[in-house]
Write a protein that holds these residues in place. Structure first.
Motif, PDB file in Angstrom:
ATOM      1  N   CYS A 175      65.851  30.950  40.598  1.00  0.00           N
ATOM      2  CA  CYS A 175      65.812  31.332  39.188  1.00  0.00           C
ATOM      3  C   CYS A 175      66.084  30.100  38.347  1.00  0.00           C
ATOM      4  O   CYS A 175      67.005  29.336  38.645  1.00  0.00           O
ATOM      5  CB  CYS A 175      66.881  32.390  38.915  1.00  0.00           C
ATOM      6  SG  CYS A 175      67.001  32.853  37.178  1.00  0.00           S
ATOM      7  N   HIS A 191      65.860  40.180  34.312  1.00  0.00           N
ATOM      8  CA  HIS A 191      66.382  39.396  33.185  1.00  0.00           C
ATOM      9  C   HIS A 191      66.451  40.247  31.919  1.00  0.00           C
ATOM     10  O   HIS A 191      67.388  40.127  31.131  1.00  0.00           O
ATOM     11  CB  HIS A 191      65.491  38.175  32.912  1.00  0.00           C
ATOM     12  CG  HIS A 191      65.779  37.011  33.815  1.00  0.00           C
ATOM     13  ND1 HIS A 191      67.015  36.431  33.925  1.00  0.00           N
ATOM     14  CD2 HIS A 191      64.974  36.308  34.659  1.00  0.00           C
ATOM     15  CE1 HIS A 191      66.963  35.417  34.786  1.00  0.00           C
ATOM     16  NE2 HIS A 191      65.736  35.333  35.248  1.00  0.00           N
ATOM     17  N   HIS A 195      61.660  40.271  39.130  1.00  0.00           N
ATOM     18  CA  HIS A 195      62.663  39.272  38.758  1.00  0.00           C
ATOM     19  C   HIS A 195      62.787  39.185  37.229  1.00  0.00           C
ATOM     20  O   HIS A 195      63.883  39.170  36.677  1.00  0.00           O
ATOM     21  CB  HIS A 195      62.253  37.920  39.355  1.00  0.00           C
ATOM     22  CG  HIS A 195      63.213  36.807  39.081  1.00  0.00           C
ATOM     23  ND1 HIS A 195      63.991  36.231  40.059  1.00  0.00           N
ATOM     24  CD2 HIS A 195      63.533  36.164  37.927  1.00  0.00           C
ATOM     25  CE1 HIS A 195      64.742  35.282  39.506  1.00  0.00           C
ATOM     26  NE2 HIS A 195      64.475  35.219  38.218  1.00  0.00           N
ATOM     27  N   PRO A 221      61.084  32.117  39.059  1.00  0.00           N
ATOM     28  CA  PRO A 221      61.625  32.036  37.695  1.00  0.00           C
ATOM     29  C   PRO A 221      63.114  32.096  37.680  1.00  0.00           C
ATOM     30  O   PRO A 221      63.704  32.745  36.905  1.00  0.00           O
ATOM     31  CB  PRO A 221      60.978  33.223  37.014  1.00  0.00           C
ATOM     32  CG  PRO A 221      60.599  34.130  38.116  1.00  0.00           C
ATOM     33  CD  PRO A 221      60.267  33.282  39.258  1.00  0.00           C
ATOM     34  N   GLN A 245      66.137  34.180  28.653  1.00  0.00           N
ATOM     35  CA  GLN A 245      66.402  32.863  29.232  1.00  0.00           C
ATOM     36  C   GLN A 245      66.260  31.736  28.215  1.00  0.00           C
ATOM     37  O   GLN A 245      66.627  30.591  28.501  1.00  0.00           O
ATOM     38  CB  GLN A 245      65.470  32.595  30.414  1.00  0.00           C
ATOM     39  CG  GLN A 245      65.769  33.471  31.630  1.00  0.00           C
ATOM     40  CD  GLN A 245      64.843  33.138  32.777  1.00  0.00           C
ATOM     41  OE1 GLN A 245      63.715  33.625  32.809  1.00  0.00           O
ATOM     42  NE2 GLN A 245      65.299  32.310  33.701  1.00  0.00           N
TER      43      GLN A 245
END
Ligand code: NI
Length: 178
Positions: free
Chosen positions: A89, A135, A131, A178, A52
């Protein structure tokens, strides 16, 4: 002064890449984790995975209310139960959906000192870890939606991309994951 990290949003190809195992925790990575925590708290969010912020490596930072943590090369070894929760998110800002996931997980990984961790997590903590693991696998929330939901989400994201990056935050952002 270090420029704040930019959180990558939907459409950025790094979010779709499968992250690589971390083979060595060096000073630069420790520093990056600190910067990621700052970006996460600023957002605000309760977790942030390396992809991210444009780094395709298997680690994430988090704080679900019990202080900051980092998990390196995490793996879920068991999961059970089922729990639906309204999940958001930071890479798909201001949107959230009811997502079904296992309620409990057993997770293994390492901390920044190379200590092996074995964590039994449930509810919000388990959700957060699942979660973030997504990612690291190049998966994002939109992958859980049905066709209609995904179409609607993409339309909103497209319109947003065209209207520029500066949008006032909406109430409720702080609750999203997140
Ligand atoms: Ni996320």
């Amino acid at each position: 002064m270090v420029a704040p990290l930019r959180i990558r949003v939907y459409g950025d190809p790094v979010l779709r890449r499968v992250a690589e195992e971390v083979t060595d925790v060096d000073g630069a990575m420790v520093e990056l984790c600190e910067e990621m925590l700052t970006a996460m708290y600023d957002a605000p969010g309760i977790g942030l995975a390396a992809p991210q912020v444009g780094v395709s490596q298997r680690f994430f930072v988090y704080d679900f209310g019990e202080g900051p943590g980092v998990l390196v090369n995490p793996e879920i070894t068991e999961s059970d139960g089922e729990w639906t929760y309204n999940e958001g998110c930071l890479s798909v800002p201001e949107l959230s959906w009811e997502i079904v996931r296992p309620r409990r997980i057993h997770l293994r990984g390492y901390d920044l000192h190379g200590n092996e961790l074995s964590i039994e997590a449930k509810d919000l903590e388990a959700r957060l870890f699942q979660h973030e693991l997504d990612h690291l696998a190049g998966k994002i929330l939109l992958d859980y939606l049905d066709d209609d939901q995904r179409r609607a989400a993409k339309r909103i994201l497209r319109e947003r991309a065209m209207s520029g990056p500066s949008r006032p935050p909406r109430a409720g952002d702080g609750l999203s994951l997140p």
